[in-house]
Design a protein around this motif. Sequence first.
Motif, short mmCIF file in Angstrom:
data_model
loop_
_atom_site.label_atom_id
_atom_site.label_comp_id
_atom_site.label_asym_id
_atom_site.label_seq_id
_atom_site.Cartn_x
_atom_site.Cartn_y
_atom_site.Cartn_z
N HIS A 91 19.39 -0.39 25.55
CA HIS A 91 20.38 0.27 26.77
C HIS A 91 21.31 0.11 26.61
CE1 HIS A 91 16.98 3.53 25.96
NE2 HIS A 91 18.01 3.96 25.69
N LEU A 92 22.57 -0.02 26.70
CA LEU A 92 23.53 -1.02 27.13
C LEU A 92 24.42 -1.01 28.70
CD1 LEU A 92 25.88 -1.36 23.65
CD2 LEU A 92 24.10 -2.98 24.83
N ASP A 93 23.57 0.18 29.01
CA ASP A 93 24.10 0.97 30.57
C ASP A 93 22.40 1.21 31.14
OD1 ASP A 93 23.24 2.43 29.03
OD2 ASP A 93 24.58 4.51 29.72
N HIS A 94 21.59 -0.07 30.94
CA HIS A 94 20.42 0.10 31.26
C HIS A 94 19.58 1.61 31.89
CE1 HIS A 94 20.99 -3.92 31.31
NE2 HIS A 94 21.57 -4.17 31.90
N ASP A 95 20.32 2.79 31.49
CA ASP A 95 20.01 4.35 31.74
C ASP A 95 19.29 4.61 30.43
OD1 ASP A 95 20.02 6.87 32.55
OD2 ASP A 95 21.62 7.01 31.85
N PRO A 96 17.49 4.39 30.47
CA PRO A 96 17.21 4.80 29.52
C PRO A 96 17.04 6.72 28.90
CG PRO A 96 16.01 4.66 31.19
CD PRO A 96 17.20 4.09 31.40
N GLY A 97 17.93 7.61 29.95
CA GLY A 97 18.50 9.03 30.00
C GLY A 97 19.49 8.87 28.40
N ASN A 98 20.41 8.05 28.57
CA ASN A 98 21.28 7.74 27.79
C ASN A 98 21.06 7.15 26.32
OD1 ASN A 98 24.02 7.65 26.08
ND2 ASN A 98 25.02 6.21 28.03
N ASN A 99 20.77 7.80 25.52
CA ASN A 99 20.29 7.20 23.79
C ASN A 99 21.28 7.71 23.39
OD1 ASN A 99 17.61 6.63 24.57
ND2 ASN A 99 17.29 9.20 25.49
N ALA A 100 22.85 7.92 23.17
CA ALA A 100 24.00 7.77 22.51
C ALA A 100 24.07 6.43 21.71
CB ALA A 100 25.14 7.99 23.19
N PRO A 101 23.75 6.97 20.52
CA PRO A 101 23.72 5.52 19.30
C PRO A 101 25.23 4.03 20.07
CG PRO A 101 24.00 7.53 18.17
CD PRO A 101 24.69 7.67 19.40
N SER A 102 26.19 4.70 20.23
CA SER A 102 27.18 4.07 20.87
C SER A 102 26.76 2.91 21.75
CB SER A 102 28.56 4.19 21.53
OG SER A 102 28.19 5.26 22.48
N ASN A 103 25.51 3.78 22.85
CA ASN A 103 24.67 3.05 23.79
C ASN A 103 23.32 2.02 23.62
OD1 ASN A 103 24.56 2.61 26.88
ND2 ASN A 103 22.58 3.92 26.75
N LEU A 104 22.86 2.46 22.18
CA LEU A 104 22.17 1.48 22.21
C LEU A 104 21.89 0.52 20.81
CD1 LEU A 104 19.59 4.29 20.66
CD2 LEU A 104 19.78 3.88 22.67
N LYS A 105 21.76 -0.82 21.23
CA LYS A 105 21.32 -2.07 20.20
C LYS A 105 20.41 -2.73 20.18
CE LYS A 105 25.29 -5.26 20.41
NZ LYS A 105 26.36 -6.00 20.87
N ALA A 106 20.32 -3.09 18.75
CA ALA A 106 19.03 -3.60 18.39
C ALA A 106 19.30 -5.55 18.53
CB ALA A 106 18.72 -3.59 16.56
N LEU A 107 18.04 -5.56 19.56
CA LEU A 107 18.56 -6.84 20.62
C LEU A 107 17.01 -7.65 20.02
CD1 LEU A 107 20.02 -6.64 23.54
CD2 LEU A 107 21.22 -6.93 20.92
N CYS A 108 17.21 -9.71 19.81
CA CYS A 108 15.81 -9.83 19.83
C CYS A 108 15.79 -10.74 21.01
CB CYS A 108 15.76 -12.04 19.24
SG CYS A 108 17.23 -12.36 19.84
N GLN A 109 14.19 -11.29 21.53
CA GLN A 109 13.44 -11.27 22.53
C GLN A 109 14.96 -12.11 23.66
OE1 GLN A 109 12.35 -12.40 20.07
NE2 GLN A 109 10.21 -13.38 20.42
N ARG A 110 15.62 -12.61 23.10
CA ARG A 110 16.35 -13.78 23.94
C ARG A 110 17.45 -12.98 24.08
NH1 ARG A 110 20.97 -17.26 23.22
NH2 ARG A 110 20.80 -18.41 24.43
N CYS A 111 18.27 -12.12 23.31
CA CYS A 111 19.44 -11.32 23.62
C CYS A 111 19.34 -10.39 24.63
CB CYS A 111 19.91 -11.20 21.49
SG CYS A 111 20.50 -12.17 21.12
N HIS A 112 18.25 -9.99 24.74
CA HIS A 112 17.40 -8.64 25.17
C HIS A 112 17.42 -9.36 27.02
CE1 HIS A 112 15.46 -4.91 25.54
NE2 HIS A 112 16.12 -5.34 26.29
#
Length: 147
Positions: A91-112
């Motif tokens: 979650h880009l905004d660190h809010d697990p309740g905000n599941n809009a596609p623009s707020n989600l990103k696939a990240l590897c361990q390092r990037c996450h």
Amino acid sequence: MPIRPENRFFYPIDWVQLSQVVRFERAKGCCEGCGRPHGQLVCHLGDGRWWDNAAQVWRSGKGRKLKLAPPETLPADTPRYTTRVYLACAHLDHDPGNNAPSNLKALCQRCHILHDREEHQRQRWFTYRLRKAAGDLFLGPYPFRYL
């Protein structure tokens, strides 16, 4: 990345399916931060630079091509590591309740972990303060060795 039991309530029921769509359909199984492929063993130098075996080039921590020699031609004293890459849906905004596609990103361990760095620092500060407060409340002065 596993969800803590106390945070499970914040995620939607279909989180597993939503995460899979983001990681494997939208991102096509590669990190959207640096391009590392999911499930592959990746050779890296420990500072973010990694060997892209498919393109036969070194890449930076942001996925840009670098002009370095292949891994086998590097000096013997150059540290080389291998890591198996696992994608997580962040979650880009660190809010697990905000599941809009623009707020989600696939990240590897390092990037996450780099993305969540400030949140981890805040949580660490909060945990230390809680421990200190509990020590002051029940035990008197909190011993320094536990901080």
